[in-house]
Design a protein around this motif. Structure first.
Motif, PDB file in Angstrom:
ATOM      1  N   ALA A   1       0.846  -1.209   0.000  1.00 15.75           N
ATOM      2  CA  ALA A   1       0.000   0.000   0.000  1.00 15.75           C
ATOM      3  C   ALA A   1       0.876   1.251   0.000  1.00 15.75           C
ATOM      4  N   ARG A   2       1.963   1.215   0.762  1.00 12.10           N
ATOM      5  CA  ARG A   2       2.878   2.364   0.792  1.00 12.10           C
ATOM      6  C   ARG A   2       3.487   2.634  -0.582  1.00 12.10           C
ATOM      7  N   GLN A   3       3.652   1.581  -1.369  1.00  2.00           N
ATOM      8  CA  GLN A   3       4.330   1.734  -2.655  1.00  2.00           C
ATOM      9  C   GLN A   3       3.458   2.418  -3.705  1.00  2.00           C
ATOM     10  N   ILE A   4       2.163   2.518  -3.454  1.00  2.00           N
ATOM     11  CA  ILE A   4       1.275   3.147  -4.439  1.00  2.00           C
ATOM     12  C   ILE A   4       1.683   4.606  -4.671  1.00  2.00           C
ATOM     13  N   GLY A   5       2.014   5.312  -3.595  1.00  2.00           N
ATOM     14  CA  GLY A   5       2.442   6.710  -3.733  1.00  2.00           C
ATOM     15  C   GLY A   5       3.723   6.828  -4.539  1.00  2.00           C
ATOM     16  N   VAL A   6       4.657   5.912  -4.306  1.00  2.00           N
ATOM     17  CA  VAL A   6       5.930   5.898  -5.041  1.00  2.00           C
ATOM     18  C   VAL A   6       5.651   5.711  -6.534  1.00  2.00           C
ATOM     19  N   ALA A   7       4.794   4.725  -6.832  1.00  2.00           N
ATOM     20  CA  ALA A   7       4.470   4.433  -8.231  1.00  2.00           C
ATOM     21  C   ALA A   7       3.759   5.618  -8.880  1.00  2.00           C
ATOM     22  N   ALA A   8       2.857   6.249  -8.135  1.00  2.55           N
ATOM     23  CA  ALA A   8       2.100   7.375  -8.695  1.00  2.55           C
ATOM     24  C   ALA A   8       3.026   8.547  -9.020  1.00  2.55           C
ATOM     25  N   ARG A   9       3.942   8.843  -8.129  1.00  6.87           N
ATOM     26  CA  ARG A   9       4.869   9.957  -8.392  1.00  6.87           C
ATOM     27  C   ARG A   9       5.768   9.648  -9.592  1.00  6.87           C
ATOM     28  N   ALA A  10       6.229   8.401  -9.694  1.00  7.38           N
ATOM     29  CA  ALA A  10       7.067   8.009 -10.833  1.00  7.38           C
ATOM     30  C   ALA A  10       6.271   8.095 -12.131  1.00  7.38           C
ATOM     31  N   ALA A  11       5.004   7.684 -12.076  1.00  6.20           N
ATOM     32  CA  ALA A  11       4.154   7.738 -13.273  1.00  6.20           C
ATOM     33  C   ALA A  11       3.944   9.187 -13.712  1.00  6.20           C
ATOM     34  N   MET A  12       3.717  10.043 -12.734  1.00  6.61           N
ATOM     35  CA  MET A  12       3.507  11.469 -13.037  1.00  6.61           C
ATOM     36  C   MET A  12       4.739  12.065 -13.711  1.00  6.61           C
ATOM     37  N   LYS A  13       5.901  11.724 -13.171  1.00  5.22           N
ATOM     38  CA  LYS A  13       7.175  12.215 -13.730  1.00  5.22           C
ATOM     39  C   LYS A  13       7.349  11.760 -15.174  1.00  5.22           C
ATOM     40  N   ALA A  14       6.830  10.574 -15.477  1.00  5.18           N
ATOM     41  CA  ALA A  14       6.963  10.015 -16.824  1.00  5.18           C
ATOM     42  C   ALA A  14       5.886  10.534 -17.774  1.00  5.18           C
ATOM     43  N   GLY A  15       5.029  11.417 -17.292  1.00  2.72           N
ATOM     44  CA  GLY A  15       4.009  12.023 -18.154  1.00  2.72           C
ATOM     45  C   GLY A  15       2.762  11.175 -18.351  1.00  2.72           C
TER      46      GLY A  15
ATOM     47  N   GLU B   1      12.722   2.947 -11.017  1.00  2.00           N
ATOM     48  CA  GLU B   1      13.610   2.204 -11.916  1.00  2.00           C
ATOM     49  C   GLU B   1      12.849   1.055 -12.605  1.00  2.00           C
ATOM     50  N   THR B   2      12.023   0.356 -11.840  1.00  2.00           N
ATOM     51  CA  THR B   2      11.212  -0.729 -12.424  1.00  2.00           C
ATOM     52  C   THR B   2      10.299  -0.157 -13.494  1.00  2.00           C
ATOM     53  N   LEU B   3       9.685   0.972 -13.173  1.00  2.00           N
ATOM     54  CA  LEU B   3       8.773   1.598 -14.140  1.00  2.00           C
ATOM     55  C   LEU B   3       9.542   1.999 -15.391  1.00  2.00           C
ATOM     56  N   GLN B   4      10.720   2.579 -15.214  1.00  2.00           N
ATOM     57  CA  GLN B   4      11.499   3.038 -16.366  1.00  2.00           C
ATOM     58  C   GLN B   4      11.856   1.877 -17.282  1.00  2.00           C
TER      59      GLN B   4
END
Ligand code: IPE
Ligand code: IPE
Ligand code: MG
Length: 228
Positions: free
Chosen positions: A31-45, A206-209
């Motif tokens: 659940a904590r990781q959702i915020g991390v993923a959301a911020r990374a997604a936002m950065k990626a447009g 990094e995983t998202l990238q």
């Protein structure tokens, strides 16, 4: 360009087991990781992020595990609200959310209303969601309208849970399973698929990238020839 990213957030249990922790600890870390993923997604447009958090089949899990997950959903909706307002994130849900406990429903409804005008990123959480249930629910809406004229694909989409959201460009599944597990059966028809062995609580920028790099090397054809 990925406008809509969908993620099957899998592997909380295995992440915990590998560390000698309880499944609940795994879900908390997830659940904590959702915020991390959301911020990374936002950065990626990315504009839309659909997250599979609880399936129609997940009700079959032990009652205490379901209780922990419902508690985390409620907590996410209230504790992440300030960050969502700060970052311009709109919260939505898809699924049979009426099945959720009242406290979770109330927290979600409040966050959805508060964030309704935000437009930087839409986080769409799939809760008590099943792809088959979504299609069946659409059919039942059509029946309830007593509609008698033929339904086209375009008409049918308007009865799905989020007809205004474009189909996902990319689906990521964490923790290595090679299956859809009843996620977005209609919407994923032409989405690109990326599976990583990383467990969801370890998912990061990094995983998202890596997933986005893989996507950018692909040719989407939609059944035609050379369509980008
Ligand atoms: C994903 O993690 C969270 C939900 C399905 C709710 P799991 O709980 O499925 O973790 P694994 O697959 O057992 O590792
Ligand atoms: C899919 O994961 C559902 C979510 C991630 C919410 P599961 O862990 O429930 O899927 P299966 O049972 O491995 O197919
Ligand atoms: Mg799983």
């Amino acid at each position: 360009m990925v406008e809509h990213l969908a993620i099957i957030m899998d592997g909380n249990g295995r992440w915990a087991e590998a560390r000698g922790l309880s499944r609940s600890d795994g879900h908390r870390a997830g659940a904590r990781q959702i915020g991390v993923a959301a911020r990374a997604a936002m950065k990626a447009g990315i504009k839309y992020l659909t997250l599979y958090a609880f399936s129609t089949e997940n009700w079959k899990r032990p009652q205490d595990e379901v209780g922990v997950l419902m508690g985390l959903i409620q907590e996410f909706a209230s504790s992440e609200l300030p960050a969502m307002m700060r970052d311009g994130v709109r919260l939505r849900t898809i699924g049979r959310t009426g099945d959720l406990p009242l406290a979770a429903r109330t927290a979600l409804r409040y966050a959805i209303e508060k964030t309704a005008a935000n437009d930087k990123l839409t986080i769409n959480i799939a809760l008590s969601y099943g792809g088959r249930a979504e299609i069946v629910d659409a059919v039942n809406k059509i029946i309830a309208e007593k509609r008698t004229d033929p339904v086209s694909e375009q008409d049918f989409i308007s009865y799905l849970y989020a007809p205004d959201i474009p189909d996902p460009d990319l689906l990521i599944r964490t923790s290595g399973e090679l299956r859809l597990s009843n996620f977005l059966l209609w919407e994923l028809s032409y989405s690109e698929i990326y599976v990583t062995d990383t467990y969801w609580p370890d998912f990061n920028e990094e995983t998202l990238q890596k997933a986005l790099d893989s996507y950018s090397g692909r040719k989407r054809r939609f059944g035609g020839l050379n369509k980008k």
